[in-house]
Design an enzyme around this catalytic site. Structure first.
Site, PDB file in Angstrom:
ATOM      1  N   HIS B  75       0.835  -1.210   0.000  1.00 50.84           N
ATOM      2  CA  HIS B  75       0.000   0.000   0.000  1.00 50.84           C
ATOM      3  C   HIS B  75       0.869   1.260   0.000  1.00 50.84           C
ATOM      4  O   HIS B  75       1.178   1.815   1.042  1.00 50.84           O
ATOM      5  CB  HIS B  75      -0.895  -0.040   1.254  1.00 50.84           C
ATOM      6  CG  HIS B  75      -2.094   0.833   1.144  1.00 50.84           C
ATOM      7  ND1 HIS B  75      -3.329   0.449   1.612  1.00 50.84           N
ATOM      8  CD2 HIS B  75      -2.269   2.075   0.639  1.00 50.84           C
ATOM      9  CE1 HIS B  75      -4.203   1.409   1.393  1.00 50.84           C
ATOM     10  NE2 HIS B  75      -3.589   2.416   0.811  1.00 50.84           N
ATOM     11  N   ASN B 109      -4.723   5.806  -7.108  1.00 51.89           N
ATOM     12  CA  ASN B 109      -5.413   7.109  -6.997  1.00 51.89           C
ATOM     13  C   ASN B 109      -4.500   8.260  -7.384  1.00 51.89           C
ATOM     14  O   ASN B 109      -4.383   9.257  -6.691  1.00 51.89           O
ATOM     15  CB  ASN B 109      -5.990   7.315  -5.589  1.00 51.89           C
ATOM     16  CG  ASN B 109      -4.915   7.388  -4.523  1.00 51.89           C
ATOM     17  OD1 ASN B 109      -3.824   6.858  -4.709  1.00 51.89           O
ATOM     18  ND2 ASN B 109      -5.208   8.046  -3.423  1.00 51.89           N
ATOM     19  N   ASP B 166      -8.776   2.454  -3.819  1.00 49.52           N
ATOM     20  CA  ASP B 166      -8.284   3.034  -2.562  1.00 49.52           C
ATOM     21  C   ASP B 166      -8.268   4.559  -2.565  1.00 49.52           C
ATOM     22  O   ASP B 166      -7.960   5.198  -3.568  1.00 49.52           O
ATOM     23  CB  ASP B 166      -6.871   2.546  -2.236  1.00 49.52           C
ATOM     24  CG  ASP B 166      -6.416   3.086  -0.889  1.00 49.52           C
ATOM     25  OD1 ASP B 166      -7.117   2.834   0.103  1.00 49.52           O
ATOM     26  OD2 ASP B 166      -5.395   3.789  -0.839  1.00 49.52           O
ATOM     27  N   HIS B 193     -10.805  -0.391   0.362  1.00 49.95           N
ATOM     28  CA  HIS B 193     -10.660   0.644   1.406  1.00 49.95           C
ATOM     29  C   HIS B 193     -12.067   0.759   1.997  1.00 49.95           C
ATOM     30  O   HIS B 193     -12.954   1.313   1.356  1.00 49.95           O
ATOM     31  CB  HIS B 193     -10.198   1.945   0.749  1.00 49.95           C
ATOM     32  CG  HIS B 193     -10.331   3.176   1.589  1.00 49.95           C
ATOM     33  ND1 HIS B 193      -9.267   3.997   1.880  1.00 49.95           N
ATOM     34  CD2 HIS B 193     -11.402   3.759   2.190  1.00 49.95           C
ATOM     35  CE1 HIS B 193      -9.675   5.021   2.619  1.00 49.95           C
ATOM     36  NE2 HIS B 193     -10.976   4.903   2.819  1.00 49.95           N
ATOM     37  N   HIS B 246      -5.786  -1.604   5.169  1.00 45.80           N
ATOM     38  CA  HIS B 246      -5.677  -0.849   6.426  1.00 45.80           C
ATOM     39  C   HIS B 246      -6.846  -0.986   7.408  1.00 45.80           C
ATOM     40  O   HIS B 246      -7.544  -0.017   7.686  1.00 45.80           O
ATOM     41  CB  HIS B 246      -5.396   0.628   6.153  1.00 45.80           C
ATOM     42  CG  HIS B 246      -6.214   1.286   5.063  1.00 45.80           C
ATOM     43  ND1 HIS B 246      -7.571   1.184   4.987  1.00 45.80           N
ATOM     44  CD2 HIS B 246      -5.828   2.078   4.028  1.00 45.80           C
ATOM     45  CE1 HIS B 246      -7.995   1.879   3.944  1.00 45.80           C
ATOM     46  NE2 HIS B 246      -6.962   2.417   3.346  1.00 45.80           N
ATOM     47  N   ASN B 292      -6.548   8.505   6.863  1.00 47.82           N
ATOM     48  CA  ASN B 292      -7.806   7.834   6.608  1.00 47.82           C
ATOM     49  C   ASN B 292      -7.557   6.370   6.229  1.00 47.82           C
ATOM     50  O   ASN B 292      -6.870   6.127   5.253  1.00 47.82           O
ATOM     51  CB  ASN B 292      -8.540   8.548   5.459  1.00 47.82           C
ATOM     52  CG  ASN B 292      -9.987   8.164   5.406  1.00 47.82           C
ATOM     53  OD1 ASN B 292     -10.511   7.575   6.347  1.00 47.82           O
ATOM     54  ND2 ASN B 292     -10.638   8.479   4.307  1.00 47.82           N
ATOM     55  N   ASP B 319       0.608   2.331   3.765  1.00 51.29           N
ATOM     56  CA  ASP B 319      -0.279   3.429   3.337  1.00 51.29           C
ATOM     57  C   ASP B 319       0.518   4.738   3.281  1.00 51.29           C
ATOM     58  O   ASP B 319       0.022   5.812   3.638  1.00 51.29           O
ATOM     59  CB  ASP B 319      -1.506   3.570   4.238  1.00 51.29           C
ATOM     60  CG  ASP B 319      -2.604   4.409   3.571  1.00 51.29           C
ATOM     61  OD1 ASP B 319      -2.433   4.804   2.398  1.00 51.29           O
ATOM     62  OD2 ASP B 319      -3.629   4.676   4.232  1.00 51.29           O
ATOM     63  N   HIS B 323       2.254  14.201   1.378  1.00 50.28           N
ATOM     64  CA  HIS B 323       1.558  15.442   1.033  1.00 50.28           C
ATOM     65  C   HIS B 323       2.535  16.597   1.223  1.00 50.28           C
ATOM     66  O   HIS B 323       3.238  16.663   2.235  1.00 50.28           O
ATOM     67  CB  HIS B 323       0.335  15.661   1.920  1.00 50.28           C
ATOM     68  CG  HIS B 323      -0.785  14.719   1.626  1.00 50.28           C
ATOM     69  ND1 HIS B 323      -1.475  14.733   0.432  1.00 50.28           N
ATOM     70  CD2 HIS B 323      -1.335  13.712   2.355  1.00 50.28           C
ATOM     71  CE1 HIS B 323      -2.401  13.786   0.444  1.00 50.28           C
ATOM     72  NE2 HIS B 323      -2.330  13.146   1.595  1.00 50.28           N
ATOM     73  N   GLY B 338      -3.324  11.490   5.384  1.00 57.32           N
ATOM     74  CA  GLY B 338      -2.222  10.636   4.938  1.00 57.32           C
ATOM     75  C   GLY B 338      -0.923  11.007   5.609  1.00 57.32           C
ATOM     76  O   GLY B 338      -0.710  12.160   5.989  1.00 57.32           O
TER      77      GLY B 338
HETATM   78 ZN   LIG Z   1      -7.042   3.749   1.803  1.00 58.70          ZN
END
Ligand SMILES: [Zn+2]
Lengths: 323, 446
Positions: B75, B109, B166, B193, B246, B292, B319, B323, B338
């Site tokens: 992930h 994503n 996700d 997710h 997750h 998240n 995950d 950012h 995140g």
């Molecule tokens: Zn996710």
């Protein structure tokens, strides 16, 4: 006496002693307000900025009047007229405030926590929270305390009445920064707080909240109340997501004329304004002598002067307003 | 180094340097043994108690260290294409290699979403020369919009083995059922997710005592659990297989535990932040703690640890979600969720989980490799036993070394690590990717 905190972000920043100090200092500023020239030199040479990301003319004017009466230079900073809209980050905006030498910044923001974040980014500038999201609005709670103390005779005897006082807070507590500040404020002075709201308008958890009880039955608690504090219910809450209709809300939670007769003599009604007549309070109830709504507004300036004084004025003319 | 893109998107290396990993303890799924490892031409050439250094060979000292198959992250958000100011494939895989990973599953994503053969091929090409293998996950639905199935068969033909929307869950149970049905026979796994949007609403943290007090909109544990329960019902009804991304709540762990005891083909992962941080960390409104699914209370942290210990949870997945700093300076409710994870995952597992190193490696290497089809059983080169002929994907871990996280020193393009200043135990010393030493003594070589 412990030193007054550097910032006023939440009612949790103030202990009982500091709250009493605010109320006592406010007494002297109420006096100043009655003079022909209601101005004192207390904050001469200091600069205060209002930084209202969320519009609130009432609160902004109350703070700005307070600062001007203390002879501070006042900068009014609204995002619409600033570079915030041009993509300047929140942090840049806050750091600019400090760079231009402002002593105190009064922040209102639709997001919870912005004043706390700002305080963390500032080294030499005090932050006053003028309302952040659903989180806190400490000066509103302080002026409520001041108004209740005044209604109960003021001074030490008015203060003593808080011990065991039954305070009923009614309305949209979930989304209310006012309620979060009020609960801490009233209980710090010894009052017992009951919350009245449909469960959809209560916070998901009340773990750790100093409330005595929670009920959906306003009629059960009104006869014992010393203070009923109503919260504004925004019309979108009555659109069916939180409450089926505002009509149903008023029927169950509104302070109607019928319900007002259930109050014991000497009980008072508060509302932080602006009121939505006919929803949380009936028009004729808002006009009753027991309703302190206009006193709340007029006391707002003196209480905010007291807060500005305690945060910014100490060390310059410290003690000038102590009794 | 002669990289080319193989027919499943993996990069294939020709002759590499000769390496001797000396003095360590080899730990893989077949057990533990004191051994030196010789790597030549990209592969393990020998595993013996004492290997003399061949002429010209590079020696990687491993005294007191564990020599393990490279870690595999199920992930990872690499952000390229579309958000290169936050991370790129180059910086993200460099961070991965420093964290001991030799493969990462790149979440779809991106902008655009990885929902077409063209988009997948683009990432595969960008990943040639990266510091770790980038296995592309495809979107389940076009644009991750939850409305129409993405061309899963075309993507599977490019080597995509994991599909997920996700960032969001597939909200429609009907469409999810079609996706599971359609995936039958493609040799792929769908991953969810789990987050019911109607319950999560505009929640920015876990709904509970802290969100109530802080005045931040919360998302309840049930927002996750209803989708876990729903998807388990679909798996049961369809005889499908499914991976849960997750997991973060006690209820989710319980649901997966029961599904496994029924014999359903479900697997699950947990992220290090969910077993090492609680929702109380948001008290200062610092969005670096916004993620998240959100950080949960201590009881959920404990439930995840129990799930990792008893085998309910099959993998630790980062995950990793970079950012740019200005985004994490936004008000809490507006900042994107995140946190960085690649360089701290292994250390957090060692520091926080009371598990033997071999179990931690199972959770970080061969079990995730199997879930995403990168293991030798599925024809891949990740997570396999360290034996002569095996792929040269290896990490060397000093399990007792301590270090202090400095967010500004991480290899990621972003700085949003919630562990800044935290002292951790266990550190990656060397990473070998397809026979190349991409990390030597905790320094990236690429
Ligand atoms: Zn996710």
């Amino acid at each position: 006496m412990s030193p007054f905190p550097a910032h006023l972000l939440s009612m949790d920043d103030l202990g009982t002693e500091e709250i009493v100090e605010v109320l006592e200092v406010a007494d002297s500023f109420v006096e100043v307000g009655r003079r022909a020239n209601p101005k004192v030199p207390t904050l001469r040479g200091r600069t205060v900025a209002t930084l209202f990301f969320e519009d609130s003319t009432r609160t902004r004017m109350s703070f700005e009047t307070a600062a001007k009466r203390m002879s501070a230079d006042v900068l009014s900073f609204a995002p619409g007229s600033s570079s915030v809209k041009k993509g300047e980050s929140l942090r840049d905006t806050i750091e600019t405030i400090e760079a231009i030498g402002i002593d105190g910044v009064i922040i209102r923001h639709a997001s919870s926590g912005v004043p706390a974040r700002a305080a963390g980014w500032l080294d030499h500038c005090s932050v006053i929270n003028a309302g952040d999201g659903w989180h806190q609005h400490p000066t509103q709670a302080l002026l409520d305390l001041y108004t209740v103390r005044q209604a109960f005779g003021g001074g030490d005897s008015g203060l003593a009445r808080f011990e065991g006082m039954q305070v009923v807070i009614v309305g949209d507590i979930r989304h209310s920064r006012v309620a979060r500040s009020q609960i801490t404020a009233y209980t710090a002075l010894g009052a017992e707080v009951t919350l009245v709201a449909p469960t959809t308008l209560l916070p998901p958890s009340l773990e750790g909240w100093p409330v005595t009880s929670v009920t959906q039955h306003l009629d059960d608690v009104l006869p014992k109340a010393d203070v009923v504090s109503l919260l504004r219910v925004q019309s979108e809450r009555g659109s069916g997501e939180f409450v089926p209709t505002l009509r149903e809300y008023t029927a169950d939670y509104g302070l109607t004329a019928r319900r007002a007769t259930m109050l014991q003599p000497g009980a008072f009604i508060l509302h932080p304004g602006p009121i939505v007549r006919g929803v949380e309070i009936a028009s004729e109830v808002a006009e009753l002598p027991a309703a302190l709504i206009t006193d709340q507004v007029s006391n707002g300036v003196a209480v905010r002067m007291a807060v500005l004084f305690l945060l910014l004025g100490q060390g310059t003319l410290g003690g000038a307003h102590r009794g | 180094m002669g990289h080319t893109v193989g027919d499943r998107g993996e990069s294939v290396t020709g002759a590499g340097p000769t390496l001797v990993i000396r003095g360590g303890t080899v730990v893989d799924q077949s057990g533990e043994r004191r051994a030196d490892v010789l790597i030549a031409e990209g592969r393990v050439a020998a595993v013996e108690s004492r290997i003399a250094r061949p002429r010209g060979a590079v020696v990687l000292e491993a005294d007191g260290c564990v020599v393990a198959p490279g870690l595999v992250d199920l992930h990872t958000h690499l952000r390229e294409p579309g958000r290169e100011e936050s991370e790129t494939i180059e910086t993200g895989t460099r961070a991965a290699s420093l964290g001991g990973f030799t493969a990462v599953v790149a979440m779809p994503n991106t902008e655009p979403a990885l929902d077409s053969a063209e988009a997948v091929r683009n990432v595969q090409e960008l990943a040639v020369g990266a510091s770790a293998h980038v296995a592309v996950a495809g979107a389940i639905t076009v644009g991750r919009a939850g409305e129409r199935l993405a061309p899963m068969s075309e993507l599977a033909a490019l080597g995509v083995r994991l599909f997920t929307d996700d960032g969001a869950g597939v909200q429609s149970a009907g469409l999810m059922r079609r996706a599971l049905d359609y995936a039958t026979g493609l040799g792929v796994t769908l991953a969810q997710h789990c987050e019911d949007r109607t319950l999560a609403g505009d929640g920015a943290m876990h709904e509970g005592a802290w969100s109530s007090r802080l005045g931040i909109p919360g998302m309840p544990a049930a927002a996750e659990e209803v989708m876990v329960a729903r998807d388990i019902a679909l798996v049961r009804a369809l005889g499908a297989r499914m991976h849960f991304l997750h997991l973060s709540t006690t209820g989710s762990v319980d649901l997966v535990r029961r599904a496994k005891s029924e014999g359903l083909a479900v697997t699950a992962e947990a992220a290090p932040h969910h077993f090492s941080l609680t929702d109380g960390r948001t008290a200062d409104y610092d969005p670096v703690f916004k993620v998240n699914p959100p950080l949960r209370p201590q009881a959920d942290v404990d439930a995840l640890k129990a799930g990792l210990a008893d085998g309910t949870i099959d993998a630790i997945a980062t995950d990793h979600a970079p950012h740019a700093p200005e985004l994490k300076d936004l008000p809490f409710d507006q900042a994107p969720p995140g946190m960085l994870g690649l360089q701290t995952a292994l250390s957090l597992a060692i520091s926080e989980l009371d598990l033997p190193v071999a179990r931690i490696l199972a959770l970080l290497s061969w079990q995730p490799a199997s879930i995403c089809g990168l293991d030798p059983v599925h024809g891949g080169d990740q997570g396999g036993a360290i034996v002569p002929g095996a792929a040269g994907n290896i990490c060397v871990i000093d399990p007792t070394a301590t270090w202090t996280v400095e967010a500004s020193m991480l290899a990621s393009r972003s700085r949003n690590s919630p562990y800044d200043g935290r002292k951790l135990t266990g550190r990656v010393r060397h990473t070998v990717f397809r026979g190349e030493p991409v990390v030597i003594d905790a320094e990236a070589q690429r």
